[in-house]
Design a protein around this motif. Structure first.
Motif, mmCIF file in Angstrom:
data_model
loop_
_atom_site.group_PDB
_atom_site.id
_atom_site.type_symbol
_atom_site.label_atom_id
_atom_site.label_comp_id
_atom_site.label_asym_id
_atom_site.label_seq_id
_atom_site.Cartn_x
_atom_site.Cartn_y
_atom_site.Cartn_z
ATOM 1 N N ILE A 122 0.834 -1.210 0.000
ATOM 2 C CA ILE A 122 0.000 0.000 0.000
ATOM 3 C C ILE A 122 0.869 1.261 0.000
ATOM 4 O O ILE A 122 0.818 2.044 -0.950
ATOM 5 N N PRO A 123 1.711 1.474 1.041
ATOM 6 C CA PRO A 123 2.551 2.680 0.962
ATOM 7 C C PRO A 123 3.555 2.651 -0.183
ATOM 8 O O PRO A 123 3.870 3.711 -0.750
ATOM 9 N N VAL A 124 4.066 1.487 -0.535
ATOM 10 C CA VAL A 124 5.040 1.451 -1.638
ATOM 11 C C VAL A 124 4.388 1.913 -2.936
ATOM 12 O O VAL A 124 4.909 2.782 -3.641
ATOM 13 N N LEU A 125 3.222 1.351 -3.252
ATOM 14 C CA LEU A 125 2.569 1.713 -4.518
ATOM 15 C C LEU A 125 2.150 3.182 -4.500
ATOM 16 O O LEU A 125 2.185 3.861 -5.529
ATOM 17 N N GLN A 126 1.762 3.666 -3.339
ATOM 18 C CA GLN A 126 1.383 5.080 -3.257
ATOM 19 C C GLN A 126 2.588 6.010 -3.432
ATOM 20 O O GLN A 126 2.435 7.143 -3.863
ATOM 21 N N GLN A 127 3.766 5.525 -3.071
ATOM 22 C CA GLN A 127 4.961 6.333 -3.302
ATOM 23 C C GLN A 127 5.390 6.285 -4.763
ATOM 24 O O GLN A 127 5.768 7.292 -5.350
ATOM 25 N N LEU A 128 5.332 5.115 -5.341
ATOM 26 C CA LEU A 128 5.775 4.964 -6.728
ATOM 27 C C LEU A 128 4.756 5.508 -7.717
ATOM 28 O O LEU A 128 5.109 5.897 -8.819
ATOM 29 N N SER A 129 3.488 5.496 -7.339
ATOM 30 C CA SER A 129 2.422 5.814 -8.289
ATOM 31 C C SER A 129 1.394 6.753 -7.668
ATOM 32 O O SER A 129 1.284 6.870 -6.446
ATOM 33 N N HIS A 130 0.631 7.391 -8.502
ATOM 34 C CA HIS A 130 -0.438 8.309 -8.091
ATOM 35 C C HIS A 130 -1.802 7.623 -8.109
ATOM 36 O O HIS A 130 -2.819 8.247 -7.764
ATOM 37 N N LEU A 131 -1.853 6.373 -8.483
ATOM 38 C CA LEU A 131 -3.133 5.672 -8.623
ATOM 39 C C LEU A 131 -3.671 5.243 -7.259
ATOM 40 O O LEU A 131 -2.891 4.954 -6.343
ATOM 41 N N PRO A 132 -4.997 5.177 -7.077
ATOM 42 C CA PRO A 132 -5.565 4.705 -5.810
ATOM 43 C C PRO A 132 -5.176 3.246 -5.549
ATOM 44 O O PRO A 132 -5.055 2.461 -6.498
ATOM 45 N N VAL A 133 -4.988 2.918 -4.275
ATOM 46 C CA VAL A 133 -4.622 1.552 -3.901
ATOM 47 C C VAL A 133 -5.691 0.980 -2.970
ATOM 48 O O VAL A 133 -5.958 1.538 -1.904
ATOM 49 N N ILE A 134 -6.294 -0.101 -3.427
ATOM 50 C CA ILE A 134 -7.378 -0.768 -2.702
ATOM 51 C C ILE A 134 -6.834 -2.072 -2.123
ATOM 52 O O ILE A 134 -5.986 -2.706 -2.737
ATOM 53 N N SER A 135 -7.324 -2.472 -0.964
ATOM 54 C CA SER A 135 -6.868 -3.722 -0.350
ATOM 55 C C SER A 135 -8.014 -4.733 -0.305
ATOM 56 O O SER A 135 -9.172 -4.371 -0.104
ATOM 57 N N ASP A 136 -7.695 -5.986 -0.512
ATOM 58 C CA ASP A 136 -8.695 -7.056 -0.499
ATOM 59 C C ASP A 136 -8.356 -8.054 0.616
ATOM 60 O O ASP A 136 -7.643 -9.034 0.387
ATOM 61 N N PRO A 137 -8.847 -7.793 1.830
ATOM 62 C CA PRO A 137 -8.506 -8.690 2.944
ATOM 63 C C PRO A 137 -9.223 -10.038 2.856
ATOM 64 O O PRO A 137 -8.842 -10.968 3.567
ATOM 65 N N SER A 138 -10.230 -10.159 2.003
ATOM 66 C CA SER A 138 -10.959 -11.430 1.904
ATOM 67 C C SER A 138 -10.119 -12.461 1.165
ATOM 68 O O SER A 138 -9.822 -13.537 1.694
ATOM 69 N N HIS A 139 -9.703 -12.140 -0.061
ATOM 70 C CA HIS A 139 -8.835 -13.067 -0.791
ATOM 71 C C HIS A 139 -7.433 -13.063 -0.198
ATOM 72 O O HIS A 139 -6.725 -14.057 -0.288
ATOM 73 N N GLY A 140 -7.062 -11.946 0.385
ATOM 74 C CA GLY A 140 -5.716 -11.838 0.944
ATOM 75 C C GLY A 140 -5.461 -12.783 2.101
ATOM 76 O O GLY A 140 -4.308 -13.099 2.404
ATOM 77 N N THR A 141 -6.538 -13.235 2.746
ATOM 78 C CA THR A 141 -6.357 -14.161 3.870
ATOM 79 C C THR A 141 -7.114 -15.474 3.642
ATOM 80 O O THR A 141 -6.661 -16.525 4.067
ATOM 81 N N ALA A 150 -8.497 -5.771 7.477
ATOM 82 C CA ALA A 150 -9.158 -4.583 6.933
ATOM 83 C C ALA A 150 -8.703 -3.350 7.714
ATOM 84 O O ALA A 150 -8.356 -2.311 7.136
ATOM 85 N N LYS A 151 -8.668 -3.474 9.026
ATOM 86 C CA LYS A 151 -8.218 -2.350 9.856
ATOM 87 C C LYS A 151 -6.763 -2.002 9.557
ATOM 88 O O LYS A 151 -6.390 -0.828 9.448
ATOM 89 N N ALA A 152 -5.942 -3.043 9.455
ATOM 90 C CA ALA A 152 -4.521 -2.810 9.186
ATOM 91 C C ALA A 152 -4.346 -2.125 7.833
ATOM 92 O O ALA A 152 -3.482 -1.258 7.668
ATOM 93 N N SER A 153 -5.161 -2.483 6.860
ATOM 94 C CA SER A 153 -5.066 -1.874 5.526
ATOM 95 C C SER A 153 -5.342 -0.384 5.604
ATOM 96 O O SER A 153 -4.628 0.434 4.996
ATOM 97 N N VAL A 154 -6.384 -0.017 6.343
ATOM 98 C CA VAL A 154 -6.719 1.402 6.471
ATOM 99 C C VAL A 154 -5.607 2.129 7.223
ATOM 100 O O VAL A 154 -5.183 3.221 6.816
ATOM 101 N N ALA A 155 -5.097 1.514 8.286
ATOM 102 C CA ALA A 155 -4.013 2.153 9.039
ATOM 103 C C ALA A 155 -2.784 2.338 8.167
ATOM 104 O O ALA A 155 -2.027 3.295 8.326
ATOM 105 N N ALA A 156 -2.569 1.441 7.219
ATOM 106 C CA ALA A 156 -1.410 1.544 6.327
ATOM 107 C C ALA A 156 -1.633 2.569 5.222
ATOM 108 O O ALA A 156 -0.727 2.846 4.451
ATOM 109 N N GLY A 157 -2.868 3.098 5.145
ATOM 110 C CA GLY A 157 -3.116 4.168 4.183
ATOM 111 C C GLY A 157 -3.914 3.796 2.940
ATOM 112 O O GLY A 157 -3.971 4.577 1.986
ATOM 113 N N ALA A 158 -4.543 2.634 2.946
ATOM 114 C CA ALA A 158 -5.302 2.206 1.761
ATOM 115 C C ALA A 158 -6.356 3.236 1.388
ATOM 116 O O ALA A 158 -6.953 3.876 2.254
ATOM 117 N N ASN A 159 -6.624 3.361 0.087
ATOM 118 C CA ASN A 159 -7.676 4.249 -0.390
ATOM 119 C C ASN A 159 -9.034 3.572 -0.414
ATOM 120 O O ASN A 159 -10.030 4.211 -0.762
#
Lengths: 353, 353, 353, 353
Positions: C255-274, C284-293
Motif C-alpha cells: 500500500i505505501p510502496v505503490l502510493q509512493q511509486l504511483s499516483h493511482l488509488p490503492v485498494i486492499s482485499d482482505p478477503s482473498h488476501g487471507t 481490513a483495519k490494518a489496511s486502512v491504518a497503512a493508508g489504503a484508499n
C-alpha cells in the motif's frame, strides 16, 4: 561500487557525499545524468563502505560490483578445490557418493548399512547422531554413542564417515569420530558454529539454508574459509517454495552456478531435496548430469521403521546399489570419475595402518 | 490423526497397519471408501507415531489433526499470557514499545538514544552487542562491553533492555545484563540455543525465521516453554518472498493468526520487516490496527553514520516520537492500552531500590 | 542506465560496446575500476536498449535507473489520481468500501446484499458473473444474466457496481452493466485484455498477480494507461508464499510502496488476501491504518451456502456493518474521509435523473 | 473426502452436517475422536461438495483424497500419451527437441535457424510471432506475418513448428500456420484461452505458470482435455522463488512428479528456466536425466542482436548442435529414443505430398 542518487539531489549534497567517499581513501567519479547522478567508486573500498553510503540522505541505491566473499570465489582461486581424506578425493572430476541412514540407531543397523554402502560402491557413510527436529517432542538422536558406532562401522568397512554437528561445543567431539562434519540447513547462518569450524581442518559439508540465496550461501562458506579451514564442500538440498507436493524444491541450477562462482565441490542431496523415495533416483541422475561433484543419499535397510520418520525418503539397499551403477555410466558422459570400491579398498589398506 | 492409504492397498496390508497402530495403545477406525481407505486414530498417540506411519508401505498420507505443540497452544492455555518485568506488562491489552539502535556503539550514543526512547513514551531499549552478519568481514558488534553500556543507559532512564543472544554459551552473560533476550531470525531453529533459553526465566523475544511457517514458529517457542521458561514473546519480522523492493515482506496476518493459535504476546518489527525508513510508520500503524501487542522499532540519532548500515531503516528521533503519539490513539481504537512514561517512572521508582 | 562489464573484458571490446551505445543517440561515460569497468549512459535511451546491451558479450549486467513505466509513475503525475463515478470519489483522501458476494447467484440474493452494503455505509457493490476457477468442473458463474441482476440492485440501492471481466470480448458487455471493471489476479498479465481496457474509459480495478512484483504490477497498469484509459485502481490481494495457513499472504507494505511509486488509488482485499473470515476484520483495519484508499470485502447473507465455496472468507452482514463503523474511526486518524450513506444518497439523487 | 470438525462442535451440529452431506447422495461415516470428530465421505461426491462443506460452521478443514482433475490423471489413463504429428512422435520413449529463436524476426533469420535446427537433429522449430511482454513499450512481435515466415521455413526444412498463442481470437489463425500451439506461463490460467484450445485438435504445449502448483497445472490441462482436445503436453519452465540470480528456478522434480500423476508428455525449457546461456547446457542434460520427454531450447544465429533481448539465454548454433549430440547419449542411458534427422527426413517425405 556504484552510488545512485535521488533525482532531486542538489550539487552541494553530491559534493558532500563525494567528500565522505574520498575520505576513506578511494576515488569517486561523478556522472551526471539527465535524471539521476551516478557516483562510481574506484579503488579498494572498506567492507563497510556500501552499508554506510546506503543510509546517506540523497542516496537511492548502492550497487556492489565486486563480491562480498573472496576466499570462496573462483576469481580468487581458479582451480577446482579437491579435498582428499584417507585417499578419497572429493571435488574436480571425482564423483563421491555418501550414503546411509538419517539417524544412527544401533551398532547392528549402522554396520549392516555400512556394508551395503561399501558393496554398492559408495565412499562415505552418512548418519546422524544429533538430529535437529522441528518440535521438541520428536526423536533427537542418540548422541555421542552414535558417533562411536558409526566410526567403528566406517573403519570396518573402509568408508569415510560424515555426521551433522549442531552447536560449537560439539565440534571437537564430532571431529574426533567423523571424517567430515555436516552443517545442516537450519544452521547455515549459525555464525558461531561456522567460526568454530574455521578453527579446525576437518572437511565441512555446508548445506544451503532452505531460503538462502547463492550469495548468502557463499558468504556462509566464507566464514569457515576465513577462519583458516580450506576444506569446505557446498551442498544443495532443496529450497522452500510455494510447492508443497515435494518436501523442498531441489534447485539443480545451483550446481553449475556455484561451480562457476566458486571453486568448492558441490554435492547434491536428492533425499531431502524431494522428501519422496520415488523421486530420489531421477533427481540423483539429474544432479550428476548437471555436473554435481557428489551425492548424499539416504538409504535404510528397514525404512518402514526408521526412528526419525525420514524412511519415506530413504532408498532400499537394492535401489541404492542399482542407482550407483547407473550414476557411474552417467558420470562418464559428463567427465566425472566414479572411484570404484576396489580403489577404495586399496586406499584404506594404506591408511588403516 | 488420519491415515490415508494408497488406492491399490490389500485388505491384508490394512490389517497389518491397524495392528501396528493398535500396538501403540490407541484405537484405529477403518473407513473403506470407493477409492481409498481411511484409518482414523483415536486416543492420545505418541509424538512419533505419525512419522512412523508415514513411511509404511501402502500409506499415502498421514494428516495430523491435533497440533504438534502444546504449551504454546491457546487450546492448552486459553488466557493471554502477560509477562511482567519491573512493572512493565507485555501481552494482553498492553501495548509495549521497544526502540533503539541496531547496534550499541558507545556509551554516549546509547545514553542519548535511551533518553529519547523514554521521552517519547517507549518502555524498552533495544540494542545489539553481538550482531549476526551475512558475511564475515562486516561489523560484528562490540560484545560484552555493549551489554554493560546498554544496561547502564536502561537503568538511568527507567527502561527495560532487550538484546540479541546468538549462541548458548552467551545466554548467561546476556541475561545478567539485559531484561529480555532476543533470538534472531536466523537462529529460530538453533535448537541448542532454544533449549538453553528454556533453562532460565528471563523473557525471550523469539523472532520468526524468515522462511518459517506459523507451525514451525510455534514449535520453536515450544522448545523454550518445554524447557521450563514460560516467558516467550513471538515477533513477526518479515518473511522472504519473491519481492525484493522491500527487505522482507511483513506478514501482518501473522499477528491475528498467532494470537488465535497461541496465548503468547505477538510483537511486530516494521524496521526489519520493510528495511526502509519511509515504510516503518505505515507498517507500525498497520501492526497496531491488526492487534499487535507491541512493536520493536529501530531509532538512531545519526542514522547516516550507524555502524551496521541499518541506518536506512532507522527512524529519526522526532519521527519516532510522533509515531508513538499516533500509535497511542490507534491502540485505543483496538483495545490496546498504551502505558505512559509517567506510569513507567512510578513503576521503576518502586523497582530501583 | 549503467552497464557493468566482465572483469576480463578487453579495451577493444569496451570500445565496441561504447560505439554500439552511441549509435543509438545517447552518450556513454566509461569509468574503469580496478576490477570491472562501468559504462554510464546519459540521455534518453530507447526502451529496448537495456535488453539489447544485456545480451552483448563482455557485459555482466545492465542496471536500469529510470523506471520502465511512465504514466503510472508519481514522477510523471505528482498528485493523487481521484476517480469520480456518479459522485463517488475514489483515491486521495476518500476511503471507498466495495462489498458483496463472491458470485451473483439470484436477483433476491444480490438485492438483499446490496441493501445491506448500502445500509452499512458501503459505496460499491461487488459480485462476480464470470468466475475464474482453477478446475473446469467448478461453478463458473451465471454470466450476463448476473450482470443484469447486479446492475438493477446497484441502481435500486444507490451503489456503484464492480464485476470481473476475464476476456477481451466481454469487456464491452461488462462495461455496459457495471461501473467498474475488475481484472483478476490470474489475468494481471493478460496483455490483450489490458490493451482492450485501455480503449474504454470505464474505471478498472487491477488486481496484483499473486506472484507479481511491484514493478510488474505497475507495468501492467501502464498497458491500460498507455491505451488511453486513465482510470486505473491498483488492488493488493495477497501474494503466494511458502505459508499455506492463509490462502495468500496479504502484503500490506504494498500500500505505501505503490502510493509512493504511483499516483493511482490503492485498494486492499482482505478477503482473498487471507481466505479466512476471522482474519478479514484485523486485516481490513490494518489496511486502512497503512493508508489504503479503499477496501473490497466479501459479504454474504448465507455464507454456508455460497455457490463458489468462498463463503469461508465472507463476512456475515452484521460483521460487515460493525467493521465499517470501526474503519470510519480508524480512517479519521490517518487522514482518510469515509463518505457516508447520506452523502451517497444525495450523490445518487442528482445522478439517477 | 474427509471433513474435520472444530474441537468444540456439538453433537447436534455434527448431525446437521451429516444430513447436508447425505442429502447429496453420498454416505457419511462419523469417527468421534478424543479431540476432534472426523467425517469420512464415501461415494462419488459432486465436484462442489468440498467447497460447500468448507464454509460450514463447525468445520475446520476438508481434505480431498481424490484428485480434482480426471482426464489428465494417470489413474484414468495408465499408458503414456504419445502425440504424433506428421510422423514425429512426442511422449513415451521419444525425446523431442524444439529449437529456435525467441521471436521470428525476418524470413532470412528463421530460414537460417530452421536449417541449423534440422542439421543438429531437432524436430520442431520454435519462434514467437506474438510476444507477451511485461511492459507496453517493449517489442511485441511481428504478428501474423511471422507465422507465415515460420510455416515456410518449417516446411522447407522438414520441421514441425510451434508458436505461442495469447488470446482466444488468435487460436484459429495460429493453428492454421503452426503444428503445435504454446500457452505461455502468464496464460496458464487464462481459462477462456484454454477453453478455446479444447475445441480444436492441434497439440498444445501448456507452460506451467511461474507460481502454479502441480495441482493447478494439471487442472489447467484438464480444461483443454475436457473440451475435447487430447493432445496436451506439459512444460516445466521454471518457477518464481526468492533466488534472483537465475531468471527462474527450474523445478526438475516436476518432470518425474508430473509423469507419475499424469500420462501427458513433459517437456523442459532450460532457456527460460534459467535465463542464462551458460546454464542451458547443464540444465538440458539434467532434464533428460530426470526423464523429460523433450526440450524446448532457444537458439539464435546472432544473439547479441535479438529483438526481444532474450539473446542472453539463447545458445549459439554450434552449442546447440553439440548439446544435441550429448543429449542423444544421455537419453539412451535413461530409455529415451532420440529420433534422428534421417528418420525425420523420411517422415516428412511421406507427409509433404
Amino acid at each position: 561500487m556504484i552510488v545512485i542518487t535521488n533525482s532531486n539531489i542538489t550539487d552541494e549534497r553530491i559534493d558532500e557525499i563525494v567528500e565522505q567517499i574520498e575520505r576513506t581513501g578511494v576515488q569517486a567519479h561523478v556522472s551526471r545524468g539527465t535524471d539521476r547522478t551516478v557516483i562510481g567508486i574506484i579503488g579498494k573500498a572498506e567492507p563497510t563502505l556500501a552499508e554506510h553510503l546506503r543510509q546517506l540522505k540523497g542516496v537511492e541505491n548502492v550497487i556492489k560490483i565486486s563480491k562480498s566473499y573472496k576466499l570462496a570465489s573462483r576469481d580468487f582461486h581458479p582451480d577446482d578445490t579437491v579435498i582428499e581424506v584417507k585417499g578419497v578425493k572429493m571435488g574436480g572430476e571425482h564423483l563421491v557418493i555418501m550414503g546411509g541412514p538419517c539417524a544412527v540407531e544401533s551398532p547392528e543397523q549402522i554396520d549392516e548399512i555400512a556394508r551395503l554402502v561399501k558393496a554398492a560402491g559408495g565412499q562415505v557413510l552418512r548418519g546422524g547422531a544429533f538430529k535437529p527436529r522441528t518440535g521438541p517432542y520428536s526423536f533427537q538422536g542418540i548422541g555421542v554413542e552414535g558417533l562411536v558406532m558409526m566410526a567403528e562401522a566406517g573403519k570396518k568397512h573402509g568408508l569415510l564417515t560424515i555426521t551433522e554437528v549442531m552447536t560449537p561445543e560439539y565440534v571437537d567431539v564430532c571431529a574426533e569420530y567423523a571424517d567430515i562434519l555436516q552443517v545442516g540447513t537450519r544452521n547455515m547462518q549459525n555464525f558461531d558454529l561456522l567460526r568454530k569450524l574455521g578453527t579446525i581442518k576437518t572437511p565441512v559439508l555446508l548445506k544451503r539454508g532452505f531460503s538462502a540465496t547463492y550469495d548468502e550461501f557463499l558468504n556462509a562458506a566464507e566464514y569457515i574459509l576465513a577462519g583458516g579451514n580450506p576444506n569446505v564442500m557446498l551442498c544443495e538440498r532443496g529450497i522452500r517454495t510455494f510447492e508443497t507436493y515435494t518436501r523442498n524444491t531441489l534447485d539443480l541450477a545451483a550446481i553449475p552456478v556455484l561451480q562457476q562462482l566458486s571453486h568448492l565441490p558441490v554435492i547434491s542431496d536428492p533425499s531431502h531435496g524431494t522428501g519422496r523415495r520415488e523421486l530420489v533416483e531421477p533427481m540423483a541422475k539429474a544432479s550428476v548430469a548437471a555436473g554435481a561433484n557428489g551425492l548424499i543419499i539416504e538409504m535404510h535397510t528397514d525404512p518402514d521403521n526408521s526412528m526419525t520418520g525420514d524412511g519415506v525418503q530413504s532408498l532400499f539397499p537394492d535401489q541404492f546399489a542399482n542407482l550407483l551403477k547407473e550414476l557411474e555410466q552417467l558420470g562418464a558422459l559428463v567427465g566425472k570419475r566414479f572411484d570404484t570400491p576396489k580403489e577404495h579398498a586399496e586406499q584404506f589398506a594404506t591408511w588403516v595402518k
